[in-house]
Design a protein around this motif. Structure first.
Motif, short mmCIF file in Angstrom:
data_model
loop_
_atom_site.label_atom_id
_atom_site.label_comp_id
_atom_site.label_asym_id
_atom_site.label_seq_id
_atom_site.Cartn_x
_atom_site.Cartn_y
_atom_site.Cartn_z
N PRO A 24 0.79 -1.32 0.19
CA PRO A 24 0.00 0.00 -0.18
C PRO A 24 0.81 1.18 -0.14
O PRO A 24 0.42 2.33 -0.45
CB PRO A 24 -0.92 0.00 1.33
N PHE A 25 1.97 1.25 0.70
CA PHE A 25 2.92 2.33 0.76
C PHE A 25 4.20 2.04 0.88
O PHE A 25 4.74 1.11 1.53
CB PHE A 25 2.31 3.25 1.71
N THR A 69 -1.59 7.42 -3.09
CA THR A 69 -1.38 5.93 -2.59
C THR A 69 -2.40 5.24 -2.44
O THR A 69 -3.55 5.93 -2.04
CB THR A 69 -0.18 5.93 -1.52
N ARG A 70 -2.22 3.89 -2.30
CA ARG A 70 -3.37 3.17 -1.79
C ARG A 70 -3.74 3.40 -0.30
O ARG A 70 -4.64 3.22 0.27
CB ARG A 70 -2.92 1.47 -1.93
N ALA A 71 -2.71 4.04 0.51
CA ALA A 71 -2.73 4.26 1.87
C ALA A 71 -3.64 5.55 2.18
O ALA A 71 -3.78 5.90 3.22
CB ALA A 71 -1.61 4.13 2.52
N SER A 113 3.53 11.64 6.14
CA SER A 113 2.70 10.05 6.29
C SER A 113 1.31 10.44 6.12
O SER A 113 0.86 11.68 6.45
CB SER A 113 3.12 9.40 7.25
N TYR A 162 1.45 1.94 12.47
CA TYR A 162 0.96 2.29 11.20
C TYR A 162 1.13 3.66 10.77
O TYR A 162 0.75 4.51 11.41
CB TYR A 162 -0.37 1.80 10.86
N GLY A 174 1.03 4.28 7.02
CA GLY A 174 0.78 4.15 5.56
C GLY A 174 0.94 2.40 5.40
O GLY A 174 0.55 1.85 4.36
N ALA A 175 1.69 1.82 6.16
CA ALA A 175 1.79 0.27 6.26
C ALA A 175 2.12 -0.14 7.46
O ALA A 175 2.63 0.75 8.53
CB ALA A 175 2.90 -0.09 5.27
#
Length: 289
Positions: free
Chosen positions: A80-81, A106-108, A128, A165, A167-168
């Protein structure tokens, strides 16, 4: 440069190679960067990342105005990131278009990035997404330590284990000594299975050298590599962890050294601000060969 083809009829895209968190091509964390991935499907992006073999590669699409959609692939899967590939991509764009502000979708979530020139070097700073820090179940911690072959007595009790967390998801584990951090020989399959079960991107292994100086390592079996040389997403997660547990002041600048044990030293700067819960991670970068 390697040449990639996407779906039939799509244009070829050049894969650039950059390192992040070092101004030396032999240091930091290498990433593949595709500045125009509009002709590539998911399978082509994954195949490109696998062929290149870096821990992650970034694939960019966008309509201009310095705003882009970015996707990240390890040799085994999409993530995701990815912080270091974000830094690498921002440096590549700055070399092409000049320094300034960028926005990556991003996906995040949305990740703003600013690139500045400092003498002969370019430095990129990402902000972030909103971070979160949670406890880890005792049984899960026991399994993580067993997979790493780390006795619980080798942990630093001042830095308790947490999942963080930004972003991941990353499991933060702190070693009591630099020697413990340096001695990394883990059960790849066992740690990979554990990380998949908890949806972890890396395990952030940390040793504290001083009040704001840390040494870190990041096993990354879920990405198909033993260890990540410099991990921006984990650095952001660690910043959130350090603030949440009041290990550092609410406003602080942390220095993370990573990659020394792999022969690819890099430096990650983590900034915490009292008026913003998000975490800023910055570093230099350069083209490889």
């Amino acid at each position: 440069m390697s040449q990639l083809s996407g779906n039939p009829g799509s244009s070829a895209s050049d894969v650039l190679r950059y390192t992040a968190f070092s101004a030396d091509p032999e240091g930091g964390n290498p990433a593949g960067v595709v500045l125009d991935a509009s002709g590539l499907d998911d399978a082509a992006m994954l195949a490109a990342a696998a062929e290149l073999g870096y821990s992650e590669s970034a694939f960019l699409t966008g309509t201009g105005n310095r705003a882009y959609t970015i996707r990240y692939f390890s040799p085994k899967a999409e993530v995701p990131f990815c912080g270091h590939a974000t830094i690498a991509t921002a440096i590549a764009l700055a070399e092409r278009d000049g320094p300034g502000d960028l926005v990556f979708s991003t996906r995040a979530g949305t990740v703003p990035v600013t690139v500045t020139r400092e003498g002969d070097e370019l430095r990129a700073t990402l902000t972030s997404v909103e971070p979160q820090v949670t406890d880890i179940a005792p049984d899960d911690l026991t399994e993580a330590l067993a997979a790493l072959d780390w006795p619980a007595a080798d942990l630093d009790p001042a830095l308790p284990a947490r999942i963080s967390y930004a972003g991941a998801r990353h499991l933060v584990l702190a070693a009591a000594t630099r020697e413990r951090l340096a001695d990394l020989a883990y059960d790849f399959a066992r740690l990979e299975a554990f990380m998949h079960r908890l949806d972890l991107t890396t395990v952030q292994l940390v040793w504290r050298e001083g009040p704001a100086v840390f040494h870190v390592r990041d096993p990354f079996p879920v990405g198909g590599v033993v260890e990540d040389p410099a991990t921006g997403a984990a650095a952001a997660a660690f910043g959130a962890y350090a603030r949440e547990l009041a290990i550092v002041p609410e406003a602080a600048v942390l220095t993370l050294h990573q990659g020394e044990d792999m022969g690819r030293p890099g430096t990650l700067t983590v900034e915490l601000r009292a008026d913003d819960s998000r975490v800023r991670v910055s570093g230099t970068g350069t083209r490889i060969g």
